[in-house]
Write a protein that holds these residues in place. Structure first.
Motif, PDB file in Angstrom:
ATOM      1  N   LEU A 521      -9.853  -6.341  -7.510  1.00 51.22           N
ATOM      2  CA  LEU A 521     -11.301  -6.563  -7.456  1.00 51.22           C
ATOM      3  C   LEU A 521     -11.854  -6.961  -8.819  1.00 51.22           C
ATOM      4  O   LEU A 521     -12.768  -7.784  -8.924  1.00 51.22           O
ATOM      5  N   GLY A 522     -11.301  -6.377  -9.890  1.00 50.76           N
ATOM      6  CA  GLY A 522     -11.743  -6.755 -11.220  1.00 50.76           C
ATOM      7  C   GLY A 522     -11.468  -8.213 -11.522  1.00 50.76           C
ATOM      8  O   GLY A 522     -12.301  -8.913 -12.112  1.00 50.76           O
ATOM      9  N   MET A 528     -15.628 -14.848 -10.095  1.00 50.47           N
ATOM     10  CA  MET A 528     -16.917 -15.221  -9.506  1.00 50.47           C
ATOM     11  C   MET A 528     -18.011 -15.410 -10.541  1.00 50.47           C
ATOM     12  O   MET A 528     -18.937 -16.196 -10.330  1.00 50.47           O
ATOM     13  N   LEU A 529     -17.941 -14.708 -11.660  1.00 51.90           N
ATOM     14  CA  LEU A 529     -19.014 -14.767 -12.648  1.00 51.90           C
ATOM     15  C   LEU A 529     -19.215 -16.197 -13.136  1.00 51.90           C
ATOM     16  O   LEU A 529     -18.267 -16.876 -13.526  1.00 51.90           O
ATOM     17  N   GLY A 534     -25.794 -17.195  -8.939  1.00 53.53           N
ATOM     18  CA  GLY A 534     -26.571 -15.993  -8.655  1.00 53.53           C
ATOM     19  C   GLY A 534     -26.165 -15.288  -7.381  1.00 53.53           C
ATOM     20  O   GLY A 534     -26.727 -14.249  -7.046  1.00 53.53           O
ATOM     21  N   GLY A 535     -25.165 -15.814  -6.651  1.00 56.16           N
ATOM     22  CA  GLY A 535     -24.724 -15.164  -5.424  1.00 56.16           C
ATOM     23  C   GLY A 535     -23.764 -14.026  -5.703  1.00 56.16           C
ATOM     24  O   GLY A 535     -23.348 -13.768  -6.839  1.00 56.16           O
ATOM     25  N   GLY A 576     -19.416 -10.406  -8.617  1.00 62.42           N
ATOM     26  CA  GLY A 576     -20.183 -11.528  -9.115  1.00 62.42           C
ATOM     27  C   GLY A 576     -21.507 -11.188  -9.738  1.00 62.42           C
ATOM     28  O   GLY A 576     -22.254 -12.101 -10.098  1.00 62.42           O
ATOM     29  N   LEU A 577     -21.820  -9.888  -9.919  1.00 62.56           N
ATOM     30  CA  LEU A 577     -23.119  -9.523 -10.477  1.00 62.56           C
ATOM     31  C   LEU A 577     -23.071  -9.251 -11.972  1.00 62.56           C
ATOM     32  O   LEU A 577     -23.877  -9.777 -12.734  1.00 62.56           O
ATOM     33  N   ILE A 578     -22.134  -8.396 -12.415  1.00 67.03           N
ATOM     34  CA  ILE A 578     -22.029  -8.073 -13.849  1.00 67.03           C
ATOM     35  C   ILE A 578     -20.575  -8.157 -14.277  1.00 67.03           C
ATOM     36  O   ILE A 578     -19.646  -7.949 -13.480  1.00 67.03           O
TER      37      ILE A 578
END
Length: 658
Positions: A521-522, A528-529, A534-535, A576-578
């Motif tokens: 997951l990491g 994704m970043l 922004g998704g 994909g957020l932080i």
């Protein structure tokens, strides 16, 4: 859209009348079949039943011209009852004789030799009928001898109109000169011809109503094909409201007997619908935010029919009420014009295309109401009747406002058809892109799960659209175990489908390098970043060994169910957020016969016709069933999102080695 019909006349100014001999009209003179009654009639304000009697001496009554209202002959502002009297000489052998009267304000009764022979309008002074010419039979048989008929007219003039228009014969340029007596058959024919001429004089209104109705239904059909695009609905409403108002005016003027007050109310309601629909139409096609100015214009337009009630109860004069209605729709016109001008100056092609026809129609309305106000308030009493200027275009004589409306409708139709064609072209382009995305998804997402001894896995994937935002993978680890990954990309359509394709490819690539689900997951989060605009995506990864040792890591996804109970797994932020998101590893041990169920939020968010969600409790209660049964239950309840269900049953290492 036009002013109420009562505001079409000029305000009559009072002037004194000239003394003269009362006229006795004579059918015997030159043996005429019809004689004009234009001349001097005896007149007296007030009311007395004795004034109808043929023996009544009216010589002291003043004389007024019969083809003018009493307001211009010394009685301005007079309301209530007043009487006219004159005589008619009928020669022997005359056929039945009738009286043809023009439009009178407001109601009246005709008496012949003291006997009432007919009336126009209600007997009670309440609802006011729209004035129109009528014939009244004075004699029912051929005259055996020469006779003189004493004719009296008892007229009631409403105080609502008294300060605005004078009583008696109505002089609107259409009814004047229609005062006749004579052969009943000939007068009936003359009345018929006059009413036909009045109808023909409104043929451009009929044409305009038909055009608007046809265009309104056509555009409404486009809306039914594309219900998400509300501009078609709003423009259809513009045309249907405008056409209905034209029909109301046409039939009211020619055929219908609607009281004037009700006509004014219906007219202002239809006009308000026209302006309000136009307000929403232009805000929609130009993507204008509905700010406080929009809302203020909308509220005023909604309230614009209310001043009609003010003059009903004589709280304000008719001209004031009409001007109030005009002022209440004025912000709507100005908001639309200002929006189109501003957008045109900024180079908006749609605004530039719409500007000219809108300026013609809205400008015509503003000019007509401005001139009308100048007339009604005596600032410019002889102002030209701009609304009725005509241009001769075979086979019609068209008013300017009709020409402007036709240009407006044609321009709007061209605009909407062009808009429809461009939308269809974009849809075809997007359909091709969706097909390509669906083909990519079919290649990336497994159609059949690989069989791994010791594990019985079943999966069902039901996308809500042609391409979905859910994804799942089952990857053998080469040591008798497997890696299961399920996720849900935020959003729908093509962007979500492209994100799914990227994540599935990344899972396949990173699975060989990640030591455990948390590391996987990491790595996916790092991928994704900066690539999602922004998704984000939720994701659940599980590593299952052949001996039943297992570990989960979760990134904002729904937790799995084990043997019908929800597992307590630490959650985390979606992918994909932080950049520094931490995904915890949750180890556990599977026993032979244990079942695991994982599904996407399309199951719990299924929604029935009443808006009730399928919910977590229903999902938990069926979590021990097969993947096919769970997916079918959620879909039957009311699918609103992609549905993905995966069920796994662990048979045990002994079974795997057998």
């Amino acid at each position: 859209m036009r002013r109420p019909i009562l505001l079409l006349g000029f305000l009559l100014l009072g002037v004194p009348c000239t003394p003269a001999r009362a006229q006795s009209f004579d059918l015997d003179k030159d043996r005429q079949s019809i004689v004009s009654l234009d001349g001097l009639w005896r007149f007296h304000p007030g009311d007395n039943p004795a004034w109808a009697a043929p023996t009544f001496n009216d010589s002291a009554w003043p004389l007024l011209h019969s083809d003018q209202s009493w307001a211009v002959q010394g009685y301005p502002g007079l309301s209530g009852y007043a009487w006219y009297r004159f005589t008619l000489r009928v020669p022997a052998g005359s056929a039945p004789v009738a009286l043809l009267l023009p439009d009178f304000l407001t109601t009246y009764t005709v008496y012949v030799d003291g006997r009432p022979v007919g009336s126009f309008g209600p007997r009670r002074a309440g609802w006011m009928p729209y004035p129109r010419p009528r014939t009244f039979l004075l004699t029912t048989a051929p005259a055996s001898a020469s006779i003189t008929l004493h004719i009296a007219l008892r007229v009631w003039h409403s105080p609502i109109w008294a300060a605005y228009m004078g009583g008696g014969p109505m002089l609107d340029g259409e009814a004047s000169g229609n005062l006749f007596a004579g052969d009943a058959t000939l007068l009936a024919q003359r009345l018929h011809e006059f009413m036909q001429a009045r109808a023909t004089g409104s043929d451009d209104v009929y044409f305009d109503a038909g055009l608007r109705g046809l265009m309104g239904l056509l555009i409404l059909g486009l809306f039914l094909l594309r219900t998400r695009e509300r501009e078609y609905l709003w423009f259809a409403a513009v045309q249907l409201f405008g056409g209905a108002d034209d029909v109301l005016n046409f039939f009211h003027n020619v055929y219908a007997h609607i009281p004037v007050q009700l006509f004014d109310l219906f007219d202002t309601i239809l006009a308000a619908g026209f302006w309000i629909a136009g307000l929403f139409f232009f805000a929609t096609v130009l993507n204008q935010r509905r700010d406080r100015w929009f809302r203020a214009a909308l509220v005023l337009a909604l309230l614009s029919p209310l001043p009609t009630f003010l003059y009903w109860y004589r709280w304000v004069p008719v001209p004031i009420a009409a001007s109030m209605t005009s002022l209440m729709v004025l912000p709507t016109l100005l908001w639309v014009l200002a929006l189109l001008i501003r957008r045109s100056l900024h180079g908006d092609p749609d605004a530039r295309l719409l500007l000219l026809p809108v300026v013609l129609v809205y400008g015509d309305y503003l000019a007509f109401n401005l001139v009308g106000d100048l007339q009604q308030f005596r600032i410019w009493p002889n102002a030209p009747d701009v609304q009725n200027y005509r241009v001769h275009l075979l086979p019609f004589d068209l008013r300017f406002y009709t020409i402007f409306n036709v240009l407006y409708v044609m321009a709007m139709l061209a605009f909407l058809i062009r808009r429809f064609a461009l939308a269809r072209s974009r849809e075809e382009h997007l359909r091709g892109e969706f097909e390509a995305a669906r083909a990519v998804q079919q290649l990336l997402l497994p159609e059949e799960m690989p069989h791994i001894p010791g594990f019985q896995v079943e999966s069902v994937y039901l996308p809500a659209d042609s391409v979905g935002g859910d994804f799942f993978l089952q990857i053998p680890d080469g040591q008798g175990g497997l890696l299961i990954v399920m996720g849900d990309v935020a959003g729908k359509g093509l962007p979500a489908a492209m994100m799914v394709a990227m994540l599935v490819g990344a899972v396949r690539t990173e699975a060989a390098h990640a030591a455990d689900p948390a590391s996987l997951l990491g790595r996916l989060n790092a991928r994704m970043l900066g690539r999602t605009g922004g998704g984000f995506a939720t994701c659940l990864a599980a590593q299952l060994a052949a001996d039943g040792r297992a570990a989960f890591a979760n990134a904002g996804h729904l937790p799995p169910y084990r043997n019908g109970g929800e597992m307590e797994i630490p959650g985390s932020l979606p992918l994909g957020l932080i950049a520094d998101a931490v995904f915890e590893l949750h180890p556990f041990q599977l026993q032979p016969g244990d079942t695991l169920t994982i599904f996407s939020d399309g199951v719990v968010e299924a929604q029935n016709a009443t808006g009730e969600l399928f919910g977590f409790e229903r999902a938990r209660s069926i979590s021990t069933q097969s993947a096919q049964s769970i997916a079918a239950a959620a879909q039957a309840y009311g699918q609103s999102d992609d549905i993905t269900v995966l069920t796994l049953t662990f048979a045990g290492q002994e079974v795997a080695l057998a």
